[in-house]
Motif scaffolding. Structure first.
Motif, PDB file in Angstrom:
ATOM      1  N   ASP A  31       0.810  -1.218   0.000  1.00  0.00           N
ATOM      2  CA  ASP A  31       0.000   0.000   0.000  1.00  0.00           C
ATOM      3  C   ASP A  31       0.843   1.267   0.000  1.00  0.00           C
ATOM      4  OD1 ASP A  31      -2.365  -1.371  -0.108  1.00  0.00           O
ATOM      5  OD2 ASP A  31      -2.762  -1.282   2.047  1.00  0.00           O
TER       6      ASP A  31
ATOM      7  N   SER B 291       2.096   2.175  -3.309  1.00  0.00           N
ATOM      8  CA  SER B 291       1.031   2.714  -4.157  1.00  0.00           C
ATOM      9  C   SER B 291       0.925   4.227  -3.989  1.00  0.00           C
ATOM     10  CB  SER B 291      -0.296   2.043  -3.809  1.00  0.00           C
ATOM     11  OG  SER B 291      -1.367   2.622  -4.514  1.00  0.00           O
TER      12      SER B 291
ATOM     13  N   GLY C  93      -3.204  -1.692 -12.349  1.00  0.00           N
ATOM     14  CA  GLY C  93      -4.322  -2.397 -11.741  1.00  0.00           C
ATOM     15  C   GLY C  93      -4.699  -1.869 -10.372  1.00  0.00           C
ATOM     16  N   ASP C  94      -3.830  -1.056  -9.780  1.00  0.00           N
ATOM     17  CA  ASP C  94      -4.149  -0.421  -8.508  1.00  0.00           C
ATOM     18  C   ASP C  94      -5.095   0.750  -8.789  1.00  0.00           C
ATOM     19  OD1 ASP C  94      -3.601   1.890  -6.487  1.00  0.00           O
ATOM     20  OD2 ASP C  94      -2.822   0.111  -5.475  1.00  0.00           O
ATOM     21  N   PRO C  95      -6.267   0.797  -8.158  1.00  0.00           N
ATOM     22  CA  PRO C  95      -7.255   1.839  -8.486  1.00  0.00           C
ATOM     23  C   PRO C  95      -6.709   3.260  -8.349  1.00  0.00           C
ATOM     24  CG  PRO C  95      -8.257   0.139  -7.134  1.00  0.00           C
ATOM     25  CD  PRO C  95      -6.784  -0.159  -7.167  1.00  0.00           C
ATOM     26  N   ARG C  96      -5.905   3.501  -7.308  1.00  0.00           N
ATOM     27  CA  ARG C  96      -5.386   4.860  -7.108  1.00  0.00           C
ATOM     28  C   ARG C  96      -4.398   5.242  -8.210  1.00  0.00           C
ATOM     29  NH1 ARG C  96      -3.478   3.887  -1.024  1.00  0.00           N
ATOM     30  NH2 ARG C  96      -3.131   1.853  -1.989  1.00  0.00           N
TER      31      ARG C  96
ATOM     32  N   GLY D 158      -4.184   3.798 -11.228  1.00  0.00           N
ATOM     33  CA  GLY D 158      -4.923   3.850 -12.487  1.00  0.00           C
ATOM     34  C   GLY D 158      -5.659   5.162 -12.660  1.00  0.00           C
ATOM     35  N   GLU D 159      -6.289   5.647 -11.591  1.00  0.00           N
ATOM     36  CA  GLU D 159      -7.003   6.920 -11.649  1.00  0.00           C
ATOM     37  C   GLU D 159      -6.040   8.071 -11.903  1.00  0.00           C
ATOM     38  OE1 GLU D 159      -9.868   9.716  -8.795  1.00  0.00           O
ATOM     39  OE2 GLU D 159      -9.403   7.646  -8.208  1.00  0.00           O
TER      40      GLU D 159
ATOM     41  N   THR E 133      -4.989   8.049 -15.531  1.00  0.00           N
ATOM     42  CA  THR E 133      -6.047   8.552 -16.405  1.00  0.00           C
ATOM     43  C   THR E 133      -6.141  10.070 -16.338  1.00  0.00           C
ATOM     44  OG1 THR E 133      -7.309   6.503 -16.135  1.00  0.00           O
ATOM     45  CG2 THR E 133      -8.520   8.443 -16.903  1.00  0.00           C
TER      46      THR E 133
END
Length: 349
Positions: A85, A88, A111-114, A116-117, A120
Motif C-alpha cells: 500500500d 502505491s 491495476g491499482d485503483p489509485r 490507475g485513476e 487517467t
C-alpha cells in the motif's frame, strides 16, 4: 522521452530483493538521478554499493525531485512481486509530480485503483516490464537451428549473478571482436536492453515457447553469440520450473554456471530446509536436464564474490576451478576473460 530515473529501493538497496535497482545503478548510472533508500540517505551509491559514483541516496520522493528525475523506477522485486500500500501512495505522488512509472512487479501498477485513476487524470505513462505477450507459442525446437552460438547463464540459486554475468559476457565478447547480443528474460534485463519477455510472467505451458521466440528474434540481429539471461535455478524448489522452461526452449550450445560462494541453502527464508549441492553436482544436473532435449555442456563458472575480500575471492575462484575442472572468475571484479575464452572455444568446436 529518455528516462532519468529516481530509483526506489525501499530500504533494501544492499539486499538481493533490490537487484533491479542495483543493476540500474551499475549499468545505467548516467540515467539515474537519485535513489530513495531512507536508511542510507545522505551517502552516495559508491559509498553503499562500491559503484555508481556520486549518485545521491535520499530519504524521500520530495528530496529525490530536487535532482530532476522524470521517471520513478520501482527497483525492488520482492517475492511474489506484489505492490504494498505504501508503495502505491508513492507512485501516485510521483505521478502528481510529473514522473512516469517503471515497474517490474508481477502485479501491474495500472491495476491499482489509485494509480490507475492518477494515470487517467494525468496522461502520464506507466511502463510495465513484467507483462507477458498473450500470443506466445509452445516450443517447437526451432532454437536449435539458429546459426549463432547460444549460451545460457544458469545458477546454483536465485540472485546468483545470472543477468550480471550475461551482460559482462556480452561486453567482453564485443571487446574481443565477437558479435554478441543479450537475450533478456526478466524485468531487469528488459530495462537494460529495451526489449524481451519476462519469462516468470508467462503461463507454464508457454515458457519454453517464449524462450524459443526470444532466441529466434535475437538471431535475426546477426550476432555470432546469443547470451540468454537465466532465471531461477533447477535445484531451487520454488523456481525450478522457470529455469527448466528456459533451458529446453532456448536449446543452448553451452551454459555458464553462476554461484555465490558460501551459500549452503537456497535463497528465501522458507527454504532453510534445502541443501545447495556442490558445484560439480549442479553442473551435472544442468547437463543431464539439457540432454533430455539437446546436449549442452557447462563451459565455465562465474562467481559473485562481492561479500569476500580480494584474497578470499581469488581463493574461491581457484577452488571452483579445481572442483569443476572449468575456467572460473568473478566477471565483475576480475573481468570476464575466462568466460569469453570458453565461449570462443565452444564456437570453434
Amino acid at each position: 522521452m529518455n528516462p532519468r530515473f529516481l530509483v526506489f529501493t525501499a530500504g533494501l538497496l544492499q539486499e538481493e530483493d533490490a537487484k533491479t535497482g542495483i543493476v540500474a545503478v551499475r549499468y545505467l548510472a548516467d540515467q539515474v538521478a537519485a535513489i530513495i533508500d531512507p536508511p542510507l540517505a545522505g551517502v552516495t551509491a559508491e559509498d553503499a554499493l562500491g559503484f555508481g559514483g556520486s549518485i545521491p541516496i535520499v530519504a524521500s520522493l520530495e528530496e529525490g525531485l530536487r535532482h530532476e528525475p522524470n521517471a520513478l523506477l520501482i527497483g525492488v522485486a520482492p517475492a511474489g512481486g506484489r505492490l504494498p500500500d505504501e508503495w502505491s501512495q508513492l507512485c501516485v505522488s510521483a505521478m502528481h509530480a510529473g514522473l512516469e512509472l517503471w515497474s517490474g512487479l508481477h502485479e501491474p501498477l495500472a491495476g491499482d485503483p489509485r494509480i490507475g485513476e492518477a494515470a487517467t487524470e494525468s496522461g502520464i505513462a506507466i511502463h510495465e516490464l513484467r507483462i507477458a505477450p498473450s500470443d506466445l507459442p509452445i516450443a517447437s525446437g526451432a532454437a536449435a537451428d539458429v546459426e549463432a552460438t547460444v549460451v545460457l547463464t544458469v545458477g546454483s540459486d536465485c540472485a546468483a549473478g545470472k543477468l550480471t554475468t550475461a551482460v559482462e559476457l556480452v561486453r567482453g565478447l564485443e571487446r574481443d571482436g565477437v558479435g554478441a547480443a543479450l537475450v533478456p528474460t526478466g524485468q531487469t534485463g528488459i530495462l537494460l536492453a529495451g526489449w524481451g519477455i519476462a519469462i516468470d510472467a508467462v503461463k507454464s505451458d508457454f515458457v519454453a515457447g517464449a524462450a524459443e521466440s526470444l532466441v529466434l528474434d535475437a538471431a535475426r540481429g546477426g550476432a555470432n553469440v546469443l547470451v540468454v539471461e537465466g532465471q531461477g535455478a533447477l535445484t531451487h524448489p520454488g523456481y525450478s520450473g522457470v529455469m527448466l522452461g528456459l533451458l529446453h526452449g532456448s536449446m543452448p550450445d553451452g551454459m555458464i554456471l553462476c554461484h555465490e560462494p558460501g551459500r549452503t541453502k537456497h535463497s528465501g527464508p522458507e527454504y532453510g530446509w534445502t541443501r545447495l549441492p556442490e558445484l560439480p553436482e549442479i553442473a551435472e544436473i544442468y547437463e543431464k536436464a539439457a540432454a533430455w532435449v539437446r546436449p549442452a555442456r557447462v563451459l565455465a563458472v562465474a562467481l559473485d564474490t562481492h561479500r569476500l575480500d580480494e584474497q578470499e575471492a581469488r581463493a574461491a575462484i581457484e577452488r571452483a576451478a579445481d572442483e569443476t575442472g572449468l575456467p572460473a572468475t568473478d566477471p565483475v571484479r576480475f573481468g570476464p576473460a575466462p568466460l569469453c575464452a570458453a565461449v570462443r572455444e565452444a564456437i570453434v568446436s
